[in-house]
Design a protein around this motif. Structure first.
Motif, mmCIF file in Angstrom:
data_model
loop_
_atom_site.group_PDB
_atom_site.id
_atom_site.type_symbol
_atom_site.label_atom_id
_atom_site.label_comp_id
_atom_site.label_asym_id
_atom_site.label_seq_id
_atom_site.Cartn_x
_atom_site.Cartn_y
_atom_site.Cartn_z
ATOM 1 N N ASP B 75 0.856 -1.184 0.000
ATOM 2 C CA ASP B 75 0.000 0.000 0.000
ATOM 3 C C ASP B 75 0.894 1.237 0.000
ATOM 4 O OD1 ASP B 75 -1.991 1.830 0.180
ATOM 5 O OD2 ASP B 75 -3.034 0.855 1.835
ATOM 6 N N ALA B 76 1.543 1.470 -1.151
ATOM 7 C CA ALA B 76 2.526 2.561 -1.235
ATOM 8 C C ALA B 76 1.872 3.911 -0.992
ATOM 9 C CB ALA B 76 3.210 2.530 -2.596
ATOM 10 N N ALA B 77 0.612 4.050 -1.377
ATOM 11 C CA ALA B 77 -0.058 5.343 -1.187
ATOM 12 C C ALA B 77 -0.043 5.715 0.297
ATOM 13 C CB ALA B 77 -1.484 5.285 -1.714
ATOM 14 N N ARG B 78 -0.443 4.763 1.164
ATOM 15 C CA ARG B 78 -0.455 5.066 2.601
ATOM 16 C C ARG B 78 0.952 5.259 3.143
ATOM 17 N NH1 ARG B 78 -4.877 0.982 3.498
ATOM 18 N NH2 ARG B 78 -6.708 2.135 4.129
ATOM 19 N N MET B 99 -2.309 -0.152 8.823
ATOM 20 C CA MET B 99 -2.621 -0.799 7.551
ATOM 21 C C MET B 99 -1.516 -0.646 6.515
ATOM 22 S SD MET B 99 -5.370 -2.394 7.935
ATOM 23 C CE MET B 99 -5.612 -2.840 6.226
ATOM 24 N N SER B 100 -0.448 0.082 6.843
ATOM 25 C CA SER B 100 0.602 0.307 5.847
ATOM 26 C C SER B 100 1.610 -0.844 5.801
ATOM 27 C CB SER B 100 1.344 1.613 6.151
ATOM 28 O OG SER B 100 2.101 1.470 7.338
ATOM 29 N N VAL B 101 1.574 -1.745 6.787
ATOM 30 C CA VAL B 101 2.546 -2.842 6.805
ATOM 31 C C VAL B 101 2.222 -3.841 5.690
ATOM 32 C CG1 VAL B 101 3.106 -2.615 9.234
ATOM 33 C CG2 VAL B 101 1.232 -4.098 8.552
ATOM 34 N N HIS B 102 3.241 -4.576 5.257
ATOM 35 C CA HIS B 102 3.078 -5.396 4.051
ATOM 36 C C HIS B 102 2.126 -6.576 4.263
ATOM 37 C CE1 HIS B 102 4.488 -5.495 -0.034
ATOM 38 N NE2 HIS B 102 4.706 -6.791 0.026
ATOM 39 N N ASN B 103 1.984 -7.031 5.508
ATOM 40 C CA ASN B 103 1.087 -8.178 5.740
ATOM 41 C C ASN B 103 -0.283 -7.752 6.260
ATOM 42 O OD1 ASN B 103 1.812 -7.400 8.263
ATOM 43 N ND2 ASN B 103 2.567 -9.390 8.957
ATOM 44 N N ALA B 104 -0.654 -6.472 6.051
ATOM 45 C CA ALA B 104 -1.912 -5.963 6.618
ATOM 46 C C ALA B 104 -3.126 -6.685 6.041
ATOM 47 C CB ALA B 104 -2.024 -4.461 6.372
ATOM 48 N N PRO B 155 -1.153 1.271 -8.190
ATOM 49 C CA PRO B 155 -0.137 2.215 -8.665
ATOM 50 C C PRO B 155 0.505 2.973 -7.499
ATOM 51 C CG PRO B 155 -2.253 2.576 -9.777
ATOM 52 C CD PRO B 155 -2.500 1.614 -8.663
ATOM 53 N N VAL B 156 1.762 3.347 -7.647
ATOM 54 C CA VAL B 156 2.407 4.174 -6.626
ATOM 55 C C VAL B 156 1.803 5.586 -6.734
ATOM 56 C CG1 VAL B 156 4.539 2.838 -6.586
ATOM 57 C CG2 VAL B 156 4.339 4.788 -8.128
ATOM 58 N N PRO B 157 1.892 6.396 -5.641
ATOM 59 C CA PRO B 157 1.310 7.738 -5.690
ATOM 60 C C PRO B 157 1.869 8.552 -6.862
ATOM 61 C CG PRO B 157 2.011 7.208 -3.464
ATOM 62 C CD PRO B 157 2.513 6.107 -4.341
ATOM 63 N N ALA B 158 1.054 9.502 -7.341
ATOM 64 C CA ALA B 158 1.396 10.268 -8.555
ATOM 65 C C ALA B 158 2.793 10.881 -8.473
ATOM 66 C CB ALA B 158 0.346 11.341 -8.786
ATOM 67 N N ARG B 159 3.180 11.373 -7.288
ATOM 68 C CA ARG B 159 4.469 12.060 -7.238
ATOM 69 C C ARG B 159 5.662 11.107 -7.286
ATOM 70 N NH1 ARG B 159 4.170 15.313 -1.586
ATOM 71 N NH2 ARG B 159 2.843 13.930 -0.394
ATOM 72 N N PHE B 160 5.391 9.783 -7.251
ATOM 73 C CA PHE B 160 6.472 8.810 -7.428
ATOM 74 C C PHE B 160 6.384 8.093 -8.771
ATOM 75 C CE2 PHE B 160 6.141 9.378 -2.905
ATOM 76 C CZ PHE B 160 7.455 9.424 -2.498
ATOM 77 N N ALA B 161 5.351 8.394 -9.540
ATOM 78 C CA ALA B 161 5.111 7.652 -10.783
ATOM 79 C C ALA B 161 6.285 7.768 -11.745
ATOM 80 C CB ALA B 161 3.826 8.142 -11.439
ATOM 81 N N TYR B 162 7.012 8.873 -11.660
ATOM 82 C CA TYR B 162 8.155 9.092 -12.531
ATOM 83 C C TYR B 162 9.191 7.968 -12.398
ATOM 84 C CZ TYR B 162 12.513 11.214 -14.146
ATOM 85 O OH TYR B 162 13.703 11.444 -14.775
#
Lengths: 90, 233
Positions: B75-78, B99-104, B155-162
């Motif tokens: 959950d890269a957005a969180r 909820m941001s942990v990988h096994n959430a 998708p990763v958040p817009a500011r990391f999409a690059y």
């Protein structure tokens, strides 16, 4: 202590629903005398932390996470409204 | 160590935006119902999380399978937005942090379903499919009769999409796997070396690529492992 207004209780119901993302809950579902946690509304310990943060952001109220006093304030909506009425700084 | 062939017993997939097929295994709903979860647990999950819980409930109704959940970004957005909040001196949301942990997602599923088996979360930098099949072989070799391997991404958040070479909309896929040595009715699933021509055009597989492979529309190739997988009928 002055009687808590219904307006504040309604405001707190909206704060609880929005902050805790209670997708299927309406303000009418929250009874002022029912427990908020475990029974009644069924909130959990993460909700308690989240609600504490929302009270701090919205009303400037800081609570001690572990104290018996906080437990009392979070017992039901009526106690929560009394806390906000007494301690709000914004 | 066994060299027995993996078998695919059943699958479920979620890919909003895909043309609907007359196949109950594929969901194209924008927001999965997550009816397998009580509302108080469902409320904290994002789209992939809701889809994964529904797929696990369908493939493992007894809640007694080992579960593997791979996601390249989780959950890269969180997670990433929380880092921004920290740098700006904002307090962190406890629920979002939880909820941001990988096994959430498998954690929430475990609470709802009562599954107390091994639940494993995997991130493998684009080699998630390969990692899932390797881990699956391990558990099956140790005697598990079957298990569920899940792969989801958003998708990763817009500011990391690059920084992303191939950004894909959210999707998720779940496979119930067994071994050819056990009496199951699965389709044999074998790995092979991919040839140079295939590797040249391949990108790290996304869940949507696994879905296309399950539907017989495209090969499934992992360029970093130089492997491809064939699903026999």
């Amino acid at each position: 202590m002055s009687p808590v207004s219904n307006d504040l209780e309604l405001e707190l119901k909206h704060l609880i629903i929005d902050t805790l993302e209670l997708e299927d809950v309406t303000p009418d579902d929250i009874d002022r005398d029912e427990p908020l946690f475990v029974e009644g509304l069924g909130l959990d310990s993460i909700d308690a932390l989240e609600l504490g943060l929302a009270l701090q952001k919205t009303y400037g109220i800081k609570l001690d996470a572990d104290s018996e006093e906080s437990r009392h304030h979070f017992a039901d909506l009526k106690s929560l409204a009394a806390l906000v009425e007494a301690r709000r700084v914004k | 160590m066994t060299t027995a062939t993996l078998t695919l017993e059943d699958w479920r997939a979620w890919q909003p935006g895909r043309t609907p097929l007359d196949d109950r295994r594929l969901s194209v709903e924008e927001r999965p119902g997550a009816t397998s979860l009580p509302a108080m647990l469902r409320r904290r999950l994002n789209g992939p999380g809701r889809a994964v819980c529904d797929m696990l409930a369908a493939l493992d109704p007894g809640a007694d399978c080992v579960l593997l959940h791979a996601s390249r970004h989780g959950d890269a957005a969180r997670t990433l937005e929380m880092l921004y909040a920290l740098t700006e001196g904002e307090p962190l949301s406890p629920a979002r942090f939880g909820m941001s942990v990988h096994n959430a997602i498998v954690g929430v599923h475990s609470i709802a379903s009562g599954n107390r088996r091994s639940l494993q979360a995997i991130a493998a930098s684009g080699a998630e499919v390969s990692a899932l099949f390797s881990e699956a072989r391990g558990y099956l070799a140790e005697g598990e009769p079957q298990l569920i391997a899940v792969f989801s991404d958003a998708p990763v958040p817009a500011r990391f999409a690059y920084h992303e070479t191939h950004s894909e909309p959210a999707s998720a896929v779940a496979l119930r796997l067994g071994l050819a040595t056990t009496p199951s009715a699965g389709r044999p699933l074998t790995s092979h070396d991919a040839d140079e021509a295939m590797l040249r055009d391949a990108r790290p597989p996304h869940p949507s690529d696994v879905i296309a492979w399950l539907l017989g529309e495209a090969p499934l190739i992992c360029p970093t492992r130089r492997l491809m997988w064939i699903l026999d009928s």
